[in-house]
Scaffold this motif. Structure first.
Motif, PDB file in Angstrom:
ATOM      1  N   VAL A 130      19.018  -0.213  -3.416  1.00  0.00           N
ATOM      2  CA  VAL A 130      17.840  -0.954  -2.932  1.00  0.00           C
ATOM      3  C   VAL A 130      16.907  -1.298  -4.090  1.00  0.00           C
ATOM      4  O   VAL A 130      16.640  -0.463  -4.956  1.00  0.00           O
ATOM      5  N   THR A 131      16.404  -2.528  -4.115  1.00  0.00           N
ATOM      6  CA  THR A 131      15.356  -2.927  -5.058  1.00  0.00           C
ATOM      7  C   THR A 131      14.010  -2.809  -4.366  1.00  0.00           C
ATOM      8  O   THR A 131      13.756  -3.491  -3.365  1.00  0.00           O
ATOM      9  N   PHE A 132      13.171  -1.913  -4.878  1.00  0.00           N
ATOM     10  CA  PHE A 132      11.839  -1.733  -4.312  1.00  0.00           C
ATOM     11  C   PHE A 132      10.829  -2.548  -5.106  1.00  0.00           C
ATOM     12  O   PHE A 132      11.125  -3.042  -6.196  1.00  0.00           O
ATOM     13  N   LEU A 133       9.616  -2.686  -4.584  1.00  0.00           N
ATOM     14  CA  LEU A 133       8.546  -3.353  -5.323  1.00  0.00           C
ATOM     15  C   LEU A 133       8.184  -2.512  -6.557  1.00  0.00           C
ATOM     16  O   LEU A 133       8.250  -1.282  -6.506  1.00  0.00           O
ATOM     17  N   THR A 134       7.798  -3.185  -7.635  1.00  0.00           N
ATOM     18  CA  THR A 134       7.257  -2.452  -8.781  1.00  0.00           C
ATOM     19  C   THR A 134       5.826  -2.028  -8.437  1.00  0.00           C
ATOM     20  O   THR A 134       5.223  -2.514  -7.470  1.00  0.00           O
ATOM     21  N   GLU A 135       5.294  -1.162  -9.286  1.00  0.00           N
ATOM     22  CA  GLU A 135       3.913  -0.724  -9.076  1.00  0.00           C
ATOM     23  C   GLU A 135       2.963  -1.921  -9.112  1.00  0.00           C
ATOM     24  O   GLU A 135       2.035  -2.031  -8.308  1.00  0.00           O
ATOM     25  N   GLU A 136       3.221  -2.844 -10.048  1.00  0.00           N
ATOM     26  CA  GLU A 136       2.355  -4.020 -10.183  1.00  0.00           C
ATOM     27  C   GLU A 136       2.504  -4.938  -8.968  1.00  0.00           C
ATOM     28  O   GLU A 136       1.526  -5.508  -8.474  1.00  0.00           O
ATOM     29  N   GLU A 137       3.744  -5.120  -8.514  1.00  0.00           N
ATOM     30  CA  GLU A 137       3.949  -5.949  -7.319  1.00  0.00           C
ATOM     31  C   GLU A 137       3.227  -5.339  -6.118  1.00  0.00           C
ATOM     32  O   GLU A 137       2.604  -6.053  -5.321  1.00  0.00           O
ATOM     33  N   SER A 138       3.316  -4.029  -6.001  1.00  0.00           N
ATOM     34  CA  SER A 138       2.630  -3.354  -4.884  1.00  0.00           C
ATOM     35  C   SER A 138       1.138  -3.641  -4.922  1.00  0.00           C
ATOM     36  O   SER A 138       0.521  -3.970  -3.902  1.00  0.00           O
ATOM     37  N   ARG A 139       0.563  -3.509  -6.113  1.00  0.00           N
ATOM     38  CA  ARG A 139      -0.881  -3.699  -6.266  1.00  0.00           C
ATOM     39  C   ARG A 139      -1.273  -5.141  -5.946  1.00  0.00           C
ATOM     40  O   ARG A 139      -2.256  -5.400  -5.243  1.00  0.00           O
ATOM     41  N   THR A 140      -0.513  -6.102  -6.461  1.00  0.00           N
ATOM     42  CA  THR A 140      -0.813  -7.515  -6.207  1.00  0.00           C
ATOM     43  C   THR A 140      -0.695  -7.840  -4.725  1.00  0.00           C
ATOM     44  O   THR A 140      -1.513  -8.586  -4.168  1.00  0.00           O
ATOM     45  N   CYS A 141       0.307  -7.273  -4.088  1.00  0.00           N
ATOM     46  CA  CYS A 141       0.488  -7.532  -2.654  1.00  0.00           C
ATOM     47  C   CYS A 141      -0.683  -6.972  -1.844  1.00  0.00           C
ATOM     48  O   CYS A 141      -1.140  -7.611  -0.895  1.00  0.00           O
ATOM     49  N   VAL A 142      -1.171  -5.786  -2.220  1.00  0.00           N
ATOM     50  CA  VAL A 142      -2.324  -5.222  -1.507  1.00  0.00           C
ATOM     51  C   VAL A 142      -3.515  -6.167  -1.647  1.00  0.00           C
ATOM     52  O   VAL A 142      -4.194  -6.498  -0.659  1.00  0.00           O
ATOM     53  N   GLN A 143      -3.751  -6.649  -2.874  1.00  0.00           N
ATOM     54  CA  GLN A 143      -4.900  -7.538  -3.110  1.00  0.00           C
ATOM     55  C   GLN A 143      -4.780  -8.842  -2.333  1.00  0.00           C
ATOM     56  O   GLN A 143      -5.746  -9.317  -1.736  1.00  0.00           O
ATOM     57  N   ASN A 144      -3.595  -9.426  -2.332  1.00  0.00           N
ATOM     58  CA  ASN A 144      -3.453 -10.778  -1.791  1.00  0.00           C
ATOM     59  C   ASN A 144      -3.095 -10.821  -0.311  1.00  0.00           C
ATOM     60  O   ASN A 144      -3.547 -11.702   0.409  1.00  0.00           O
TER      61      ASN A 144
ATOM     62  N   PHE B 267       0.820  -1.227   0.000  1.00  0.00           N
ATOM     63  CA  PHE B 267       0.000   0.000   0.000  1.00  0.00           C
ATOM     64  C   PHE B 267       0.845   1.265   0.000  1.00  0.00           C
ATOM     65  O   PHE B 267       0.362   2.344  -0.341  1.00  0.00           O
ATOM     66  N   VAL B 268       2.116   1.151   0.396  1.00  0.00           N
ATOM     67  CA  VAL B 268       3.003   2.328   0.390  1.00  0.00           C
ATOM     68  C   VAL B 268       3.242   2.792  -1.047  1.00  0.00           C
ATOM     69  O   VAL B 268       3.383   3.978  -1.304  1.00  0.00           O
ATOM     70  N   GLY B 269       3.268   1.836  -1.986  1.00  0.00           N
ATOM     71  CA  GLY B 269       3.377   2.181  -3.393  1.00  0.00           C
ATOM     72  C   GLY B 269       4.741   2.722  -3.788  1.00  0.00           C
ATOM     73  O   GLY B 269       5.757   2.451  -3.147  1.00  0.00           O
ATOM     74  N   GLN B 270       4.739   3.519  -4.839  1.00  0.00           N
ATOM     75  CA  GLN B 270       5.988   3.952  -5.464  1.00  0.00           C
ATOM     76  C   GLN B 270       6.602   5.194  -4.837  1.00  0.00           C
ATOM     77  O   GLN B 270       7.590   5.723  -5.320  1.00  0.00           O
ATOM     78  N   GLY B 271       6.013   5.680  -3.792  1.00  0.00           N
ATOM     79  CA  GLY B 271       6.567   6.856  -3.130  1.00  0.00           C
ATOM     80  C   GLY B 271       5.483   7.626  -2.413  1.00  0.00           C
ATOM     81  O   GLY B 271       4.626   8.238  -3.043  1.00  0.00           O
ATOM     82  N   ALA B 272       5.516   7.552  -1.083  1.00  0.00           N
ATOM     83  CA  ALA B 272       4.488   8.257  -0.307  1.00  0.00           C
ATOM     84  C   ALA B 272       4.719   9.763  -0.412  1.00  0.00           C
ATOM     85  O   ALA B 272       5.847  10.229  -0.272  1.00  0.00           O
ATOM     86  N   PRO B 273       3.670  10.548  -0.656  1.00  0.00           N
ATOM     87  CA  PRO B 273       3.837  12.008  -0.679  1.00  0.00           C
ATOM     88  C   PRO B 273       4.310  12.520   0.677  1.00  0.00           C
ATOM     89  O   PRO B 273       4.039  11.904   1.712  1.00  0.00           O
ATOM     90  N   VAL B 274       5.017  13.630   0.659  1.00  0.00           N
ATOM     91  CA  VAL B 274       5.422  14.289   1.900  1.00  0.00           C
ATOM     92  C   VAL B 274       4.691  15.629   1.988  1.00  0.00           C
ATOM     93  O   VAL B 274       4.795  16.460   1.084  1.00  0.00           O
TER      94      VAL B 274
END
Ligand SMILES: [Zn+2]
Length: 262
Positions: free
Chosen positions: A227-241, A146-153
């Motif tokens: 650092v290797t972060f989650l991709t946008e798609e990985e983030s979305r799949t992780c939220v769902q599952n 759910f953190v995604g590709q970069g939380a706004p500040v």
């Protein structure tokens, strides 16, 4: 610090306000009990200390929300829950002091009809990531998609100038913060902390706990190398599952919090 008084300088953590409207139909007992449990869990998990708070949208009136009176979260009981309007006005405080930063909650509920619960905290690993230029909190592991590709500040200087106490102490600042939640479920607040939202109390608590862990892992990993972060798609799949399993940690955290309380 999360709260302060506009009236009494000797009591900088609380504020007196008059009740603004009639309290509505009583929220369900289950909702209140869950909100009390959430306060205990957030303290036990180290997300909040004496400061920080969690609210929930009223289950019988979506234009109202429930939040404890001004007090340390670990001490909250059902009798301490107060109902508020979306203007941040208490309707049944009956003279009890309320959190100055209630406008975080009111303006997010107004801006995001899908949000059912809001957690605001100053959890320890988040603050460093809120103050370094060009740095963003990013999803680093599967529990925090759910953190995604970069939380706004949220930079309070843009809305309140460069001499505020960094607290969200009025509707205008709350509204400026709430705008950052367009397309995001977590927003960092520069030099202050973060706020996370969820579609339920359990989801908001889960996200608050794992946002802090994500921040800790990110700080540790950055010291080791690229650092290797989650991709946008990985983030979305992780939220769902993964977020379908929030009942499991909730039961464990609650049991643990109550054993420790004794
Ligand atoms: Zn705060």
């Amino acid at each position: 610090m999360c709260s302060s008084s506009t009236h009494h300088r000797s009591e900088p953590v609380a504020v007196d306000i008059d009740d603004a409207a009639e309290a509505s139909a009583a929220p369900s007992t289950e909702l209140i009990e869950e909100l009390v449990a959430a306060n205990q869990i957030l303290f036990d998990q180290g997300v909040v200390d004496a400061f920080g708070h969690i609210s929930v949208r009223h289950d019988k009136r979506p234009d109202r929300f429930l939040l404890a009176r001004n007090m340390a979260p670990s001490r909250v009981t059902a009798q301490d829950i107060v109902e508020f309007t979306l203007d941040g006005e208490a309707v049944n405080a009956n003279g009890r002091k309320v959190y100055l930063e209630r406008f975080i909650h009111s303006e997010i509920y107004r801006a995001r009809p899908d949000v059912v619960s809001v957690v605001h905290s100053h959890s320890h690993s988040i603050v460093p990531l809120s103050v370094v230029k060009g740095m963003r909190l990013k999803a680093i592991f599967h529990m925090a998609g759910f953190v995604g590709q970069g939380a706004p500040v949220f930079e309070i200087r843009e809305a309140g100038g460069d001499a505020t106490d960094l607290l969200i102490s009025n509707n205008m600042l709350g509204e400026a913060l709430a705008r950052h939640f367009d397309g995001h479920d977590i927003v960092l607040m520069r030099g202050h902390g973060s706020t996370v939202v969820g579609g339920s109390i359990k989801q908001a608590v889960y996200r608050a706990v794992y946002a802090e862990l994500n921040a800790r892992y990110q700080l540790q990993a950055m010291q080791l190398g690229e650092v290797t972060f989650l991709t946008e798609e990985e983030s979305r799949t992780c939220v769902q599952n993964v977020e379908g399993q929030i009942q499991r940690p909730w039961d464990m955290w609650l049991e643990q919090a109550r054993v420790r309380r004794g």
